[in-house]
Design a protein around this motif. Structure first.
Motif, PDB file in Angstrom:
ATOM      1  N   PHE A 125       0.832  -1.207   0.000  1.00  7.99           N
ATOM      2  CA  PHE A 125       0.000   0.000   0.000  1.00  7.99           C
ATOM      3  C   PHE A 125       0.864   1.253   0.000  1.00  7.99           C
ATOM      4  O   PHE A 125       0.563   2.232  -0.689  1.00  7.99           O
ATOM      5  N   ALA A 126       1.962   1.227   0.774  1.00  8.18           N
ATOM      6  CA  ALA A 126       2.869   2.382   0.812  1.00  8.18           C
ATOM      7  C   ALA A 126       3.503   2.606  -0.556  1.00  8.18           C
ATOM      8  O   ALA A 126       3.679   3.753  -0.998  1.00  8.18           O
ATOM      9  N   ALA A 127       3.835   1.522  -1.252  1.00  6.74           N
ATOM     10  CA  ALA A 127       4.435   1.634  -2.580  1.00  6.74           C
ATOM     11  C   ALA A 127       3.462   2.274  -3.562  1.00  6.74           C
ATOM     12  O   ALA A 127       3.834   3.167  -4.346  1.00  6.74           O
ATOM     13  N   LEU A 128       2.214   1.853  -3.523  1.00  2.00           N
ATOM     14  CA  LEU A 128       1.215   2.419  -4.432  1.00  2.00           C
ATOM     15  C   LEU A 128       0.914   3.869  -4.087  1.00  2.00           C
ATOM     16  O   LEU A 128       0.701   4.704  -4.977  1.00  2.00           O
ATOM     17  N   GLU A 129       0.908   4.175  -2.802  1.00  2.00           N
ATOM     18  CA  GLU A 129       0.722   5.576  -2.379  1.00  2.00           C
ATOM     19  C   GLU A 129       1.863   6.440  -2.909  1.00  2.00           C
ATOM     20  O   GLU A 129       1.650   7.576  -3.349  1.00  2.00           O
ATOM     21  N   SER A 130       3.073   5.891  -2.891  1.00  2.00           N
ATOM     22  CA  SER A 130       4.240   6.632  -3.377  1.00  2.00           C
ATOM     23  C   SER A 130       4.088   6.978  -4.849  1.00  2.00           C
ATOM     24  O   SER A 130       4.404   8.092  -5.281  1.00  2.00           O
ATOM     25  N   VAL A 131       3.574   6.024  -5.629  1.00  2.00           N
ATOM     26  CA  VAL A 131       3.358   6.276  -7.053  1.00  2.00           C
ATOM     27  C   VAL A 131       2.246   7.300  -7.246  1.00  2.00           C
ATOM     28  O   VAL A 131       2.356   8.205  -8.083  1.00  2.00           O
ATOM     29  N   ARG A 132       1.179   7.184  -6.477  1.00  2.00           N
ATOM     30  CA  ARG A 132       0.073   8.129  -6.619  1.00  2.00           C
ATOM     31  C   ARG A 132       0.517   9.556  -6.308  1.00  2.00           C
ATOM     32  O   ARG A 132       0.130  10.501  -7.004  1.00  2.00           O
ATOM     33  N   GLU A 133       1.340   9.704  -5.284  1.00  2.00           N
ATOM     34  CA  GLU A 133       1.812  11.042  -4.909  1.00  2.00           C
ATOM     35  C   GLU A 133       2.923  11.533  -5.823  1.00  2.00           C
ATOM     36  O   GLU A 133       3.028  12.719  -6.118  1.00  2.00           O
ATOM     37  N   GLY A 134       3.767  10.605  -6.313  1.00  2.00           N
ATOM     38  CA  GLY A 134       4.915  10.994  -7.128  1.00  2.00           C
ATOM     39  C   GLY A 134       4.582  11.333  -8.564  1.00  2.00           C
ATOM     40  O   GLY A 134       5.350  12.016  -9.237  1.00  2.00           O
ATOM     41  N   LYS A 135       3.452  10.818  -9.075  1.00  2.00           N
ATOM     42  CA  LYS A 135       3.005  11.094 -10.440  1.00  2.00           C
ATOM     43  C   LYS A 135       4.104  10.869 -11.482  1.00  2.00           C
ATOM     44  O   LYS A 135       4.503  11.786 -12.206  1.00  2.00           O
ATOM     45  N   PRO A 136       4.592   9.641 -11.572  1.00  2.00           N
ATOM     46  CA  PRO A 136       5.674   9.359 -12.532  1.00  2.00           C
ATOM     47  C   PRO A 136       5.195   9.498 -13.973  1.00  2.00           C
ATOM     48  O   PRO A 136       4.031   9.249 -14.290  1.00  2.00           O
ATOM     49  N   LYS A 137       6.122   9.890 -14.841  1.00  2.00           N
ATOM     50  CA  LYS A 137       5.812  10.029 -16.263  1.00  2.00           C
ATOM     51  C   LYS A 137       6.027   8.730 -17.025  1.00  2.00           C
ATOM     52  O   LYS A 137       5.455   8.540 -18.108  1.00  2.00           O
ATOM     53  N   VAL A 145       0.403  11.045 -17.007  1.00  2.00           N
ATOM     54  CA  VAL A 145       1.002  10.543 -15.774  1.00  2.00           C
ATOM     55  C   VAL A 145       0.594   9.085 -15.595  1.00  2.00           C
ATOM     56  O   VAL A 145      -0.542   8.703 -15.914  1.00  2.00           O
ATOM     57  N   MET A 146       1.507   8.266 -15.076  1.00  2.00           N
ATOM     58  CA  MET A 146       1.174   6.887 -14.751  1.00  2.00           C
ATOM     59  C   MET A 146       0.366   6.886 -13.451  1.00  2.00           C
ATOM     60  O   MET A 146       0.904   7.152 -12.374  1.00  2.00           O
ATOM     61  N   ALA A 147      -0.915   6.618 -13.569  1.00  2.00           N
ATOM     62  CA  ALA A 147      -1.836   6.708 -12.434  1.00  2.00           C
ATOM     63  C   ALA A 147      -2.372   5.329 -12.058  1.00  2.00           C
ATOM     64  O   ALA A 147      -2.326   4.376 -12.853  1.00  2.00           O
ATOM     65  N   LEU A 148      -2.887   5.227 -10.848  1.00  2.00           N
ATOM     66  CA  LEU A 148      -3.463   3.966 -10.380  1.00  2.00           C
ATOM     67  C   LEU A 148      -4.853   3.774 -10.963  1.00  2.00           C
ATOM     68  O   LEU A 148      -5.653   4.699 -10.999  1.00  2.00           O
ATOM     69  N   ARG A 149      -5.145   2.551 -11.408  1.00  2.00           N
ATOM     70  CA  ARG A 149      -6.504   2.264 -11.849  1.00  2.00           C
ATOM     71  C   ARG A 149      -7.303   1.538 -10.766  1.00  2.00           C
ATOM     72  O   ARG A 149      -8.503   1.355 -10.906  1.00  2.00           O
ATOM     73  N   VAL A 150      -6.630   1.104  -9.699  1.00  2.00           N
ATOM     74  CA  VAL A 150      -7.344   0.449  -8.599  1.00  2.00           C
ATOM     75  C   VAL A 150      -7.937   1.495  -7.657  1.00  2.00           C
ATOM     76  O   VAL A 150      -7.444   2.628  -7.550  1.00  2.00           O
ATOM     77  N   GLY A 151      -8.994   1.102  -6.953  1.00  2.00           N
ATOM     78  CA  GLY A 151      -9.572   1.959  -5.920  1.00  2.00           C
ATOM     79  C   GLY A 151      -8.807   1.760  -4.622  1.00  2.00           C
ATOM     80  O   GLY A 151      -9.284   1.066  -3.702  1.00  2.00           O
ATOM     81  N   LEU A 152      -7.619   2.343  -4.542  1.00  2.00           N
ATOM     82  CA  LEU A 152      -6.727   2.090  -3.407  1.00  2.00           C
ATOM     83  C   LEU A 152      -7.368   2.491  -2.082  1.00  2.00           C
ATOM     84  O   LEU A 152      -7.264   1.751  -1.094  1.00  2.00           O
ATOM     85  N   ASP A 153      -8.010   3.634  -2.034  1.00  2.00           N
ATOM     86  CA  ASP A 153      -8.616   4.073  -0.774  1.00  2.00           C
ATOM     87  C   ASP A 153      -9.718   3.117  -0.325  1.00  2.00           C
ATOM     88  O   ASP A 153      -9.812   2.760   0.857  1.00  2.00           O
TER      89      ASP A 153
END
Length: 267
Positions: free
Chosen positions: A134-146, A179-187
């Protein structure tokens, strides 16, 4: 059925090959943070003999995001999908979290399940074990990688295993902002996590034909869990795949496919 609103699930629906027999369809339910896409190679193998449907559970894959991750709710979603596809009865295969959805579906609506296949999960409550993911996915969501390589670096801050990072990366899509974004409903998944690691729903055992496949290198279906497993699935045959961990369908794909085919052909 629960009182919760049904989610209209996305699925991959692959018809049987032209020369295949008119066999009962097979429904496949993925695990936590997985999707129907993870099962494409298996779908191609199994569609030689029957129609195969792989679902995206709520908050996963291309399905809508919604509150609630109780197993009865997710089973209701799958039943509604079967209704929409005019499938009266099916073989049901579930891996990990999807295995608990499959168990719940079989216990709550046994008339819809011809047989049950459970991959590397037991009907017991597990300890918390996904904080790093979960922390890893949060990092991607906040970091907004290209790029995916940038996303991998962010995932690597919390997850050392490259295979695990590659699996998590299947949940990334490029959005309108490039931006590479999450498609899962992480929250929604995090809020429902206590239900996810809990026991499947249903009061009665499923008496129908059941195959439980477990990985020899996985702790998810330990010998000590077999009595609890038999209480829920008294007809279960337990088969252990050598040189396989929790993702046994990826570690030993041919052995996994063969075990499923042999079981289905016997029904």
């Amino acid at each position: 059925m629960t009182d919760a609103a049904i989610v209209d699930l996305h699925c991959i629906d692959m018809p049987a090959d032209e020369n295949a027999s008119d066999a009962t369809p097979l429904v496949i339910i993925h695990g936590l943070l997985g999707s129907a896409d993870n099962w494409r190679s298996h779908l191609k193998a199994w569609q030689r003999t029957r129609r195969v449907i792989a679902v995206d559970l709520r908050n996963h894959g291309r399905s809508p995001h919604a509150e609630g991750m109780r197993y009865a709710m997710m089973a209701d979603d799958v039943i509604a999908l079967l209704d929409s596809l005019s499938i009266e009865r099916a073989h049901v295969l579930g891996h990990s979290m999807g295995g608990k959805v499959a168990m719940s579906l079989a216990r709550l609506s046994p008339e819809r399940v011809v047989s049950l296949i459970v991959a590397d999960i037991a009907p017991v409550a597990y300890e918390h074990g996904h904080d790093d993911v979960f922390a890893a996915l949060e990092s991607v969501r906040e970091g907004k990688p290209k790029t995916r390589s940038e996303a991998d670096v962010m995932l690597g801050e919390h997850v050392d295993s490259r295979p695990t990072r590659l699996f998590l990366a299947t949940n990334l899509v490029r959005n309108d902002d490039n931006v590479m974004a999450l498609r899962v409903g992480l929250d929604q998944i995090k809020r429902g996590y206590s239900d996810i690691i809990g026991e499947p729903d249903g009061e009665q055992p499923y008496e129908g034909p059941t195959l439980v496949l477990r990985g020899a290198d996985s702790p998810y279906v330990a010998d000590a869990m077999i009595p609890a497993l038999r209480e829920v699935m008294p007809s279960a045959r337990v088969v252990t795949l050598k040189n396989a961990g929790h993702w046994l369908h990826a570690d030993q794909p041919e052995a996994f496919q063969q075990a499923v085919e042999i079981f289905l052909n016997a029904q």
